[in-house]
Design a protein around this motif. Structure first.
Motif, short mmCIF file in Angstrom:
data_model
loop_
_atom_site.label_atom_id
_atom_site.label_comp_id
_atom_site.label_asym_id
_atom_site.label_seq_id
_atom_site.Cartn_x
_atom_site.Cartn_y
_atom_site.Cartn_z
N ALA A 88 0.84 -1.20 0.00
CA ALA A 88 0.00 0.00 0.00
C ALA A 88 0.88 1.25 0.00
O ALA A 88 2.05 1.21 0.39
CB ALA A 88 -0.92 0.01 1.22
N ARG A 144 -3.75 -0.52 -3.39
CA ARG A 144 -4.18 -0.05 -2.07
C ARG A 144 -3.61 1.34 -1.82
O ARG A 144 -2.38 1.49 -1.71
CB ARG A 144 -3.71 -1.03 -0.98
CG ARG A 144 -4.24 -2.44 -1.18
CD ARG A 144 -3.53 -3.45 -0.27
NE ARG A 144 -3.85 -4.82 -0.66
CZ ARG A 144 -3.19 -5.49 -1.62
NH1 ARG A 144 -2.17 -4.91 -2.26
NH2 ARG A 144 -3.56 -6.73 -1.92
N VAL A 145 -4.49 2.31 -1.72
CA VAL A 145 -4.05 3.70 -1.57
C VAL A 145 -4.82 4.35 -0.41
O VAL A 145 -6.05 4.26 -0.34
CB VAL A 145 -4.28 4.52 -2.85
CG1 VAL A 145 -3.84 5.96 -2.64
CG2 VAL A 145 -3.50 3.90 -4.02
N ILE A 170 -6.96 0.59 -8.22
CA ILE A 170 -7.14 0.64 -6.78
C ILE A 170 -8.35 -0.19 -6.36
O ILE A 170 -9.44 -0.05 -6.91
CB ILE A 170 -7.30 2.09 -6.30
CG1 ILE A 170 -6.04 2.90 -6.63
CG2 ILE A 170 -7.58 2.14 -4.80
CD1 ILE A 170 -6.19 4.39 -6.38
N ILE A 215 0.02 -3.06 4.31
CA ILE A 215 -1.11 -2.79 5.18
C ILE A 215 -1.76 -4.09 5.61
O ILE A 215 -1.82 -5.06 4.84
CB ILE A 215 -2.15 -1.87 4.48
CG1 ILE A 215 -3.21 -1.39 5.47
CG2 ILE A 215 -2.80 -2.58 3.28
CD1 ILE A 215 -4.12 -0.32 4.92
#
Length: 242
Positions: free
Chosen positions: A108, A135-136, A174, A222
């Motif tokens: 992430a 993943r943001v 995403i 993450i």
């Protein structure tokens, strides 16, 4: 090589791997807000309030201490399930138990959003998030203002607009979208961004994150685990590992 020898070699390799991992000084950043009565609650000026009731108290003769937890599932750091926005998904039980754990755990990045506006399509373009990033976490003015530490709900918080959500769906890969206040969507249009993001059931909004200690554009891993609830959302404990 006999089966016992093969098992022994595999076990030794496992022990070495575990020992190596445990010896590393992992840089863990807790991005989960603590649940306290003064935590903000969406739309309320009174905050979350007391969520724990002591139903068994050793000081009163009980053998153990036992607390009752009463909480709205969209409180604090939490994930939304598609059933939050779509009644058909609610009827089909597309709920917190169906959230993809592969999506909630993995590489992430954190990005800083321009501080003077919501996350529109134009803002998304300026962030230049490359394809392949799944993943943001979007750090916004919400973090600068410490909104998750202010009891009264602040409708001026930064969130996605409908066109910003649509740009994310159409132009990025995403699947986990994190934000630093109670809703992924701006207060001016709180439903449409949810509909855009969750209509295909493959994008997970992650809301109420604590991102003040995270660094921008640093590769993190993450880890987020929701409770296994048949509900339209779930509290989560989330960490970043650098």
């Amino acid at each position: 090589m006999g089966s016992r020898t093969m098992i022994s070699v595999a076990l030794l390799a496992f022990i070495v791997t575990v020992t190596f991992v445990e010896c590393q000084d992992l840089n863990i950043i807790d991005i989960t807000h603590e649940y306290v009565p003064t935590m903000p609650s969406y739309g309320s000026q009174k905050g979350l309030g007391e969520i724990l009731t002591l139903v068994c108290d050793q000081k009163k003769g009980f053998k153990t201490t036992n607390s009752l937890l009463t909480i709205q599932v969209h409180s604090g750091t939490h994930t939304d399930a598609p059933s939050h926005a779509f009644i058909d998904f609610f009827d089909q039980k597309v709920d917190a138990t169906t959230l993809n754990l592969q999506t909630l755990n993995g590489p992430a990045i954190v990005v800083d959003v321009p501080r003077d506006q919501n996350i529109t399509a134009d803002v998304m373009k300026t962030l230049n998030i490359p394809r392949g990033v799944k993943r943001v976490l979007f750090r916004t003015l919400n973090t600068d203002k410490g909104l998750m530490s202010i009891t009264g709900f602040d409708s001026s918080y930064v969130g996605f607009t409908q066109d910003g959500a649509q740009y994310l769906v159409d132009n990025t890969d995403i699947k986990l979208v994190g934000i630093d206040y109670l809703s992924i969507a701006s207060a001016a249009d709180v439903l449409s961004p949810h509909l855009v993001l969750m209509k295909n059931k493959d994008i997970i909004p992650l809301e109420g994150l604590k991102l003040d200690q995270a660094q921008v554009n640093v590769p993190y891993t993450i880890h987020c685990l929701p409770l296994k609830l048949h509900a339209d959302a779930s509290p989560v404990r989330c960490i970043l590992i650098k």
